[in-house]
Design a protein around this motif. Sequence first.
Motif, PDB file in Angstrom:
ATOM      1  N   PHE A  15       0.842  -1.194   0.000  1.00  0.00           N
ATOM      2  CA  PHE A  15       0.000   0.000   0.000  1.00  0.00           C
ATOM      3  C   PHE A  15       0.878   1.246   0.000  1.00  0.00           C
ATOM      4  O   PHE A  15       1.766   1.400   0.844  1.00  0.00           O
ATOM      5  CB  PHE A  15      -0.886  -0.032   1.252  1.00  0.00           C
ATOM      6  N   ASN A  16       0.643   2.141  -0.974  1.00  0.00           N
ATOM      7  CA  ASN A  16       1.404   3.382  -1.064  1.00  0.00           C
ATOM      8  C   ASN A  16       0.544   4.416  -1.792  1.00  0.00           C
ATOM      9  O   ASN A  16       0.049   4.147  -2.883  1.00  0.00           O
ATOM     10  CB  ASN A  16       2.722   3.150  -1.813  1.00  0.00           C
ATOM     11  N   SER A  29       8.867   0.217  -2.181  1.00  0.00           N
ATOM     12  CA  SER A  29       7.649  -0.511  -2.541  1.00  0.00           C
ATOM     13  C   SER A  29       7.871  -1.405  -3.749  1.00  0.00           C
ATOM     14  O   SER A  29       7.474  -2.585  -3.759  1.00  0.00           O
ATOM     15  CB  SER A  29       6.520   0.484  -2.838  1.00  0.00           C
ATOM     16  N   PHE A  45      -1.112  -1.257  -4.404  1.00  0.00           N
ATOM     17  CA  PHE A  45      -2.256  -0.345  -4.354  1.00  0.00           C
ATOM     18  C   PHE A  45      -1.788   1.097  -4.561  1.00  0.00           C
ATOM     19  O   PHE A  45      -0.760   1.518  -4.024  1.00  0.00           O
ATOM     20  CB  PHE A  45      -2.972  -0.459  -3.005  1.00  0.00           C
ATOM     21  N   SER A  46      -2.564   1.846  -5.337  1.00  0.00           N
ATOM     22  CA  SER A  46      -2.244   3.245  -5.598  1.00  0.00           C
ATOM     23  C   SER A  46      -3.550   4.028  -5.738  1.00  0.00           C
ATOM     24  O   SER A  46      -4.600   3.445  -6.028  1.00  0.00           O
ATOM     25  CB  SER A  46      -1.419   3.374  -6.883  1.00  0.00           C
ATOM     26  N   LEU A  71      -7.131   2.365  -6.228  1.00  0.00           N
ATOM     27  CA  LEU A  71      -8.166   2.576  -5.226  1.00  0.00           C
ATOM     28  C   LEU A  71      -9.118   3.685  -5.627  1.00  0.00           C
ATOM     29  O   LEU A  71     -10.305   3.635  -5.327  1.00  0.00           O
ATOM     30  CB  LEU A  71      -7.513   2.901  -3.869  1.00  0.00           C
ATOM     31  N   ASP A  77     -10.697   2.531   1.407  1.00  0.00           N
ATOM     32  CA  ASP A  77      -9.504   1.739   1.118  1.00  0.00           C
ATOM     33  C   ASP A  77      -9.526   0.398   1.832  1.00  0.00           C
ATOM     34  O   ASP A  77      -9.134  -0.630   1.266  1.00  0.00           O
ATOM     35  CB  ASP A  77      -8.245   2.513   1.533  1.00  0.00           C
ATOM     36  N   ILE A  81      -9.212  -3.206  -0.086  1.00  0.00           N
ATOM     37  CA  ILE A  81      -8.064  -4.080   0.153  1.00  0.00           C
ATOM     38  C   ILE A  81      -8.525  -5.422   0.713  1.00  0.00           C
ATOM     39  O   ILE A  81      -8.040  -6.485   0.310  1.00  0.00           O
ATOM     40  CB  ILE A  81      -7.070  -3.403   1.109  1.00  0.00           C
ATOM     41  N   LEU A  89      -0.396  -7.589   4.402  1.00  0.00           N
ATOM     42  CA  LEU A  89      -0.381  -6.258   3.799  1.00  0.00           C
ATOM     43  C   LEU A  89       0.813  -5.488   4.331  1.00  0.00           C
ATOM     44  O   LEU A  89       1.032  -5.414   5.542  1.00  0.00           O
ATOM     45  CB  LEU A  89      -1.665  -5.491   4.113  1.00  0.00           C
ATOM     46  N   ASN A  91       2.292  -1.811   4.515  1.00  0.00           N
ATOM     47  CA  ASN A  91       1.943  -0.396   4.368  1.00  0.00           C
ATOM     48  C   ASN A  91       3.236   0.402   4.270  1.00  0.00           C
ATOM     49  O   ASN A  91       3.972   0.544   5.237  1.00  0.00           O
ATOM     50  CB  ASN A  91       1.120   0.074   5.564  1.00  0.00           C
ATOM     51  N   SER A  93       3.342   3.648   2.949  1.00  0.00           N
ATOM     52  CA  SER A  93       2.876   4.977   2.566  1.00  0.00           C
ATOM     53  C   SER A  93       3.120   5.939   3.709  1.00  0.00           C
ATOM     54  O   SER A  93       2.547   5.787   4.803  1.00  0.00           O
ATOM     55  CB  SER A  93       1.382   4.929   2.220  1.00  0.00           C
ATOM     56  N   SER A  96       0.497   7.379   6.574  1.00  0.00           N
ATOM     57  CA  SER A  96      -0.746   6.626   6.495  1.00  0.00           C
ATOM     58  C   SER A  96      -1.313   6.353   7.884  1.00  0.00           C
ATOM     59  O   SER A  96      -0.576   6.036   8.819  1.00  0.00           O
ATOM     60  CB  SER A  96      -0.500   5.298   5.776  1.00  0.00           C
TER      61      SER A  96
END
Length: 381
Positions: A15-16, A29, A45-46, A71, A77, A81, A89, A91, A93, A96
């Motif tokens: 996730f980013n 990532s 994910f973007s 997304l 989100d 996801i 997952l 993360n 980002s 976040s």
Amino acid sequence: MRLRGQRRRRSVGIFNLNWGALGGGEKRSLVLAAHLGLSRRVVVFSPSPLERQKLEGYFDVELGNVEFNVLGPRVDDESRIRACNLDVLVNNSYGSELFCPVARGIYMCMFPHDWPGVVPGHGKGGSHFGLGSSRRSPPTGTALDTWRVVTANSRFTRDWIRRKWGRRATVVYSPCDSVESGGLKEKLILNVGRFVADSPREHPKRQDVLVRAFRDMTWLHDAGWELHLAGSVQPDAASADYVAGLVGTAAGFPVHFHFDAPLPSLRDLYRRAAIYWHATGFGYPAEEFPFKQEHFGQTVVEAMSAGAVPVVYDAGGPRETVQEGVTGYRFSDPAGLALQTQRLVRDPELRCRIARAALHATTRFSRAAFVSRVERLVDAV
């Protein structure tokens, strides 16, 4: 359909939300996605569509085995996801505040921001830590507690995670490219970093400090040395004004800019450079403004791998990666930057000796070391 007896291929999400930066977090990532994609299902994910080919060229990764999931704006989100049925997952980002929507989550922290519901430790920092993501989950609990593992990109970041969030974190250094030296070095001083205007949300790379310092070192100009600055330009008006100011300050001096340079050109600069300058954090006391420091410093390590001797601002991550007088030098003010640079320029044998030591020290920051460490964490959770 799986045949009886076959094991389901494990799946990992990454996730980013910050792909526009094309910085260290995005490199982390994609290096991780490319590696895990060799043996697992990987979903990146973007918030908007990504250009696979552009990312492959920019970061030197192969993403053929990676799925991209957009997304979109104003989307839940967590539900999106969760629907992907992931085992783990990751993360990655910055800022976040996502509640982990799967059973096993790894939160890769580049620096701890002010997080609602998380009681700060005893350290200073206040609002200087920057703001959180605009995508916030409802305040029904502490989202940080939903992540099984927290990692830090340096000991500097790890210590501030403890002070700011009260969590233990595992140090996982960012992946750095090994840029082999191309032979004889030139009279070239290099700096690589994003060109971004200073703001509460950013930690600028302080190219302005380096340009002014170099402009005043007339003895360097007379000896034939040049300053080269490379990096992506943040796409906002303030950063454009910042770049225009840099170009104006450098006018008439042997200063060269390489905006949004492609990877081959960047590596060529690393190979040609004899000295590497880095000033992120300058002007901001590290204890009061930890967010403004370089939290790790990938470009410093990559320059070392190419045989360029680093001269770095003495704070944050570079204090860990550059051993004073062994693998490079550190400075606290422009006078110190000039003194350490003069020492290296006037003693080529010293410069070569430190360059060899710096190159040897970079192995623990390689891509292989990074993916191996994270893969063990993925398997452990």
